[in-house]
Scaffold this active site. Structure first.
Site, PDB file in Angstrom:
ATOM      1  CD  GLU A  20       9.343  45.407  42.798  1.00 49.86           C
ATOM      2  OE1 GLU A  20       8.529  44.692  42.509  1.00 49.86           O
ATOM      3  OE2 GLU A  20      10.340  44.971  42.645  1.00 49.86           O
ATOM      4  CG  ASP A  59      11.781  45.151  39.150  1.00 47.00           C
ATOM      5  OD1 ASP A  59      10.006  44.851  39.492  1.00 47.00           O
ATOM      6  OD2 ASP A  59      11.864  43.915  38.966  1.00 47.00           O
TER       7      ASP A  59
END
Lengths: 658, 658
Positions: free
Chosen positions: A407, A378
């Site tokens: 990401e 993330d």
């Protein structure tokens, strides 16, 4: 001065002058090229030298001349991890002599002195060789210079391929040029390049609507995921969720007591990044999920989000890992004027950074120990690049099979840097590239040098954060087209389901890309058996991907001219397999147009008919030449995925034709 | 770990990862660019550091953000020779703080803690600064954190450009990233980039037909050369010519006693590379020629051909510099099956190579001592690259103003390598690029990265070795068009005269590019006053080159779409000056077509009329927009060379318009 007159330039693959490795997958042939040349007319010889980083000895592979002073060689990686390679070359006097002698002899010139020169060269090679090879070259030299032998016989002997090959193994070391330092290639497993991802929230996996799902519920849904043909099941964070500043449905501040909160608000009383949320189950449940998934050919990918809820144990146990504000409170995440009081970022540059980095590495190691080999990371772009290079390097040293998906939807240079540092795949701008011009430009960039050497896109038409306008307003055709584009433009793609297959297209508010009633903040119930579901189409598309090697990589992606800006045509090939996709990117209107296929890119001769089989509809067409008509209706056939059948039998194929 | 979170990538100009310098000329702004970025949202700051190699201290120039994480700075070279440059960058916490504070304040958020954070940052900067600047920052910090002051006043104080500029001079050294090692730029004088060459054989300079010309005769022709506007007069070798194996007219073997031989068959009884051929005159004559040329703005370029006639003094005095064949004879030049018994190549790799290389260097030094600063180097691609890098480096260390033109028509990679090694200009494939597609492709390659960073083409429509088919069969229009293309496509061009202006187009034989009765082997008489001579056109073209800065460099070359494959359109710009060339490359037929001008490349707005003045014919046209019609007749107007006049007055320009 160096006696090595040969020059080696533009060695490829090369990323940032060798600062980073190029990336390839296991079993893939690695094509190495370099410009190799010398002054004057002399012949040169060139070899690729390569070795796995664990090997001490170099392997040597001869290179071939491919035109314009460029030479090419291949190496096939047999192991995961890093390979080193370079090129060694030299002016090959013996080969120059052979060529000159052949021309002079053909022109009926006197070659007696040339034969003596060759004998001297052969003797020099012999001096650098061990017996019995040296003796063979000495005998050759003697024969070449022997005036008793027929001139014709000696001219023939001078051309001996066998003896030249033998001599070539012992070049004059003073003439050898080697490109230093060697370059590196990182070899990943094939799934780093070819993978079909399905993202789902375990909280919404319960069989009974309204209940909070568990890992066991996810396990029960594995057949559903497997039947559609996905091979990676990606779960948002499964850890305990903080209660302080927890967000309610639709990201409202002030959660009700029963609101589950965001899975990315990691850490609470029940633990942090190494714990399983009690409402999802236990570590044992997770192990069972992994085992069941594995049995169906599915790998489970975990989300790694290096940030903390205010009640994460780290905040209490390691206050030194968090930046304090002048008032003594912890600095929460900010993107002024936005504030995220529920998220504490780590202070990566803190004085105790080494302990922090080690702990974060141990998070990966913990889940690797549980059996996880794929991580979706993330927001990696908000952590130092140096951290990623270090932590991925450390993990890959012990576990080169681990796949990291970045990401990062940020600026291109940042995405590319993360890929260079070691991320195996990356999110990218695909969600917002919807028109033909946007798609052609972007995927040309991604599949061209230098980007294609290190960056592997993973295409997501939607994510829990991204419900694009195209999907909001394009109806079913938008979902169909975006699925087909994602699945065929890149080796890796994924959907966030069941929102995707059930075509959830309601935004939280007009102008927002957030989903209404997003699973990020609440439990959702989904009717996976909805007859309108796209699951059959998805199943077919994933089967096409598995059955066509052309779709497993992106290197051959070629766009074909088509005279309608709403229709896009592109192809990929692999050996005999060639797939041509033609799609209507206008979800509202039927479109027609004429294509000018690049027949060479498809491996097709210009004057032979060929058959194209639509793998989606089963329709078949017999085409000939580059110019072909297409008509696509978003509510009927929104796209063709053709397999090109290069060989069409003719009367000549009958054995009694002649 | 490094605390420096900033990344510096893709620093330009860069040639082969810094192995070679980029080339620029004196006075030219050197644009330095790099990708500079950090993780997260923090601001970054970037500087170009540069210094001449003779300087100890670095100069620093701030860079500006130009989009997509790219930063740009400029340095202007003040001295010839090498400059070193690099980029230094850091995460600029003070700037990040300023931006965040502005946004929060605009959103009416509480900024008290932010002001305190800023005060702490300012104090940190003060700690790295000397008085009195440090005191100014301490006072700033105090004011920012002073609760007695108005919030509004402190918010304004936080944005002080002056104090931020002051603070920026003292970044935290721990945060600084510097790209190492620095890159190099070689600064040549302007004539390296912009020069008009005229080649002539002194042997044919005599006023009276049939006589062997002298340097004094050349001197007498200087006004002729100067009147046409050339600034470089290039003479084939002026040294004694060997008698052994001397070639007769039209390259026949067996010269007659009076045949002058080829000037490239260097060396005889009268001396070698440092001597003047007695039939041409003396060193004193040469000095007079240089002085007279200089007075007319002309530099004399000498030919350096490192090879020997068999009777060159070197062959006798230094047999160790020549390779022997097994029969004891010297190895003459060969390109099997062709033999050049009149030419002995040097053995650059001989055991005595150091003495040989030093002697060859002394040939340059000898002529530099006579006043020569431009050398046309014959066949550099048949001598080791290492030699050129060494000898040009040595010469340039003492004489950075020396210009070397490489006579290499060989493979592109070889030509480019020679340019990287130090050659200031190079011959190239221009003679054989005659169709529109060929010209567009080739000059796009030459003016694009990486080639444009180090390679400067010098365009010759003809040379004593090259009478192209295009000139043989195209009549006068071919000469006109090739002249205009050569003079406007590149900053440097040249003609071999008087063969060019008198349009000599007779080949030695059909299929040959050799001239019939070539001056290489015999004395020729030319009627320089022939009324058909192109000298007036040449004069006009050279004047256009001098008067239009746009034509002095190649960096802005832009081809414009034109719907006729026989018509080519391209432009160059420099500041306010914009030149557009439209030429008919078909020497046989009139051609018409429609252009789609790239108005942005010409600096023209889309909606304003502009005037184009044909500098060749004097004709003027008023155009508007991109689409314009052209008609070119090879026997009338074969080409336009337009100056674009961007400003056309309208009624609004009258002061009583409003």
């Amino acid at each position: 001065m160096t006696k090595a007159r040969v020059v080696i330039e533009d060695l490829t693959p090369q990323v940032d002058c060798g600062r980073f490795p190029a990336r390839r997958v296991l079993g893939e042939a690695v094509v190495v090229e370099a410009d190799v040349f010398a002054d004057g007319h002399d012949a040169v010889a060139a070899y690729v030298l390569y070795r796995h980083e664990s090997e001490a000895q170099w392997h040597a592979m001869p290179m071939s001349f491919i035109g314009n002073d460029r030479w090419q060689g291949r190496l096939t990686a047999q192991m995961l991890g890093r390979y080193l390679f370079t090129v060694e070359a030299w002016v090959d006097h013996l080969e120059s002599w052979r060529r000159g002698l052949a021309k002079k002899h053909a022109a009926a010139q006197d070659i007696e002195i040339d034969l003596q020169q060759g004998a001297a060269l052969a003797l020099a090679h012999a001096g650098r060789m061990a017996e019995p090879d040296a003796r063979r070259l000495r005998e050759w030299a003697k024969a070449l210079a022997d005036p008793v032998r027929e001139r014709e016989e000696r001219a023939l002997l001078a051309q001996s391929d066998e003896l030249h090959a033998l001599a070539r193994r012992s070049p004059d070391p003073q003439l050898i040029e080697r490109r230093e330092p060697p370059l590196a290639i990182a070899i990943d497993r094939e799934r780093a390049r070819f993978s079909s991802w399905y993202e789902m929230f375990p909280r919404s996996a319960a069989a009974r609507p309204g209940e909070h799902g568990t890992l066991a519920d996810v396990e029960a849904l594995l057949p559903y995921v497997a039947s559609m043909g996905f091979d990676v099941l990606y779960l948002p964070p499964i850890h305990p969720i903080g209660e302080i500043e927890r967000k309610g449905p639709n990201n409202r501040t002030g959660a009700a007591p029963d609101d589950p909160g965001s899975p990315w608000g990691i850490g609470g009383r029940e633990g942090g990044h190494k714990a399983v949320h009690p409402r999802l189950g236990t570590l044992a449940d997770f192990h069972r999920l992994l085992a069941s998934a594995g049995a169906l050919g599915i790998e489970v990918a975990l989300d790694i989000a290096f940030q903390c809820a205010p009640d994460h144990p780290y905040v209490r146990e390691h206050p030194e890992w968090f930046l304090k504000r002048p008032d003594g409170t912890v600095q929460y995440a900010e993107n002024p004027p936005k504030k995220y009081q529920d998220i504490y970022p780590f202070w990566f540059e803190c004085p105790a950074w080494q302990a922090l980095w080690d702990e974060l590495k141990s998070v990966f190691e913990f889940w690797i120990a549980q059996g996880v080999r794929i991580f979706r990371v993330d927001n990696p772009h908000t952590k130092p690049f140096a951290f990623w290079e270090w932590v991925i390097g450390e993990i890959h040293r012990a576990h080169p099979e681990v796949i990291f998906l970045a990401e990062a939807f940020t600026r291109p240079k940042v995405m590319y840097r993360l890929a260079k540092l070691g991320f195996s795949q990356s999110y990218n701008y695909f969600p917002w590239r919807n028109s033909k011009r946007e798609i052609v430009d972007y995927f040309t960039e991604l599949t061209s040098r230098p980007v294609c050497e290190f960056f592997r896109p993973n295409l997501w038409p939607n994510t829990p954060d991204i419900l694009t306008e195209y999907l909001q307003f394009g109806g079913r055709p938008a979902f169909v087209t975006r699925l087909i584009l994602a699945a065929t433009l890149a080796g890796s793609y994924g959907i966030y389901g069941p929102a995707f297959e059930l075509m959830d297209n309601r935004p939280r508010e007009s102008g927002s890309e957030e989903y209404l009633d997003s699973e990020k903040y609440q439990v959702r119930a989904w009717n996976r058996d909805d007859p309108a579901s796209l699951k059959d189409l998805i199943t077919r598309v994933n089967r096409i991907r598995r059955e066509n090697p052309a779709l497993r990589s992106d290197a051959t992606l070629t766009f074909h001219p088509l005279d309608n800006e709403a229709l896009i045509a592109y192809s990929k090939t692999s050996g005999e397999d060639a797939v041509l996709v033609v799609a209507n990117v206008d979800p509202h209107h039927a479109q027609t147009g004429w294509m000018d296929l690049d027949l060479a890119a498809l491996g097709l001769p210009a004057d032979v008919p060929y058959q194209v089989d639509d793998l989606l509809s089963g329709a078949r067409f017999l085409w000939r030449g580059a110019r072909n008509y297409v008509a696509l209706d978003p509510w009927g056939t929104a796209a063709h995925v053709f397999r090109i059948r290069r060989k069409v039998r003719t009367e000549r194929d009958f054995d009694y034709f002649l």
